[in-house]
Design a protein around this motif. Sequence first.
Motif, PDB file in Angstrom:
ATOM      1  N   SER A  36       0.717  -1.299  -0.101  1.00  0.00           N
ATOM      2  CA  SER A  36      -0.040   0.241  -0.078  1.00  0.00           C
ATOM      3  C   SER A  36       1.018   1.301  -0.033  1.00  0.00           C
ATOM      4  N   MET A 113     -10.002  -4.951   0.548  1.00  0.00           N
ATOM      5  CA  MET A 113      -8.647  -4.520  -0.223  1.00  0.00           C
ATOM      6  C   MET A 113      -8.142  -5.884  -0.522  1.00  0.00           C
ATOM      7  N   ALA A 117      -6.999  -7.191  -4.340  1.00  0.00           N
ATOM      8  CA  ALA A 117      -5.558  -7.521  -4.674  1.00  0.00           C
ATOM      9  C   ALA A 117      -5.680  -8.828  -5.444  1.00  0.00           C
ATOM     10  N   ILE A 253      -1.535  -0.797  -3.841  1.00  0.00           N
ATOM     11  CA  ILE A 253      -2.829  -0.566  -3.365  1.00  0.00           C
ATOM     12  C   ILE A 253      -2.866   1.024  -3.007  1.00  0.00           C
ATOM     13  N   HIS A 286      -6.528  -0.436  -6.709  1.00  0.00           N
ATOM     14  CA  HIS A 286      -5.459  -1.050  -6.909  1.00  0.00           C
ATOM     15  C   HIS A 286      -4.833  -1.076  -8.298  1.00  0.00           C
TER      16      HIS A 286
END
Length: 299
Positions: A36, A113, A117, A253, A286
């Motif tokens: 991230s 999240m 991914a 991210i 993403h």
Amino acid sequence: MTISGNIPQHLVVAARTGFLVAAQPEVPIVTPIAQSIDMNARSIDLVDLGAAPMPVESKGATQKRSFIEKTLTVTPKNWEITVGISYNAIKDDQTGTLERKARAAGENFRLHMSNQAFKALNDGDATTNFGACYDGAAFFAATHADKGAEYSTAQDNVSALSLSLDNLETVRVASMTFKQDQGEYTNYNYDLLVVPPAYERMAANLCVNPQAYDTPNREINPYSGMKYIVSPQLDSTAWVLVASSMSIKPIIIAIREQPSLQSAWFDPETEDGGMYYFKWYARYNHFYGDWRLAHLGNT
């Protein structure tokens, strides 16, 4: 953040507290495949100078070498979760429900999240859902070529092989020959196998069994000790080999706003005495990083 004045303060505090306990600034479940980054603007350009030039033999005249810049523009998407608890439920001393919902909301952002991914990893052979790689090709493609690179032949990180010991070897050998933009081998260590649930048994045989599962002669399994992750986000026949120990990851991210309580309000017109609503909001998206970090064994 807007909070209506007719929300009992203890409920607002409970919502914030319950949510923040569950909120995660990182996404631990996907750290082997994703990293991230914080965005300080609505849209930012990720810039990389690429690999440093390698030494060349000095022959009297200066031989100038250049970095090969790469750029990827990232912008966030908006995500929200709105949950409610009725006035009667609160009066009946059931406010623990609110805290449980709040905690679940925080976990669901984290789970979302993570799911996105792995979905991005699964969808990397096209640009439809998560866009293209920095070179304009799909993340998994047979046409990767850095503009101005020292290599001349396009590189390929997508295969069409069912998962087996021999095919794992084929994909890993091919991945070990990837070159960076200066024409040198990357020397990445491809140490992680990502599979769907249908391939979990095969993954265990490949990564845990010290002997080759497909022969009776007690042949050594050179990939014993490799890590594996099972994700239902992958198609039933897909598998991906990842260089997970690198500081950079194949999935990026980009986070503009961490999940947080954005607003709370009371609607007296609903049934059960009215409804208290709590809305959480986040902005993230993403994207694909260096394609050399992953190889799609099969779709």
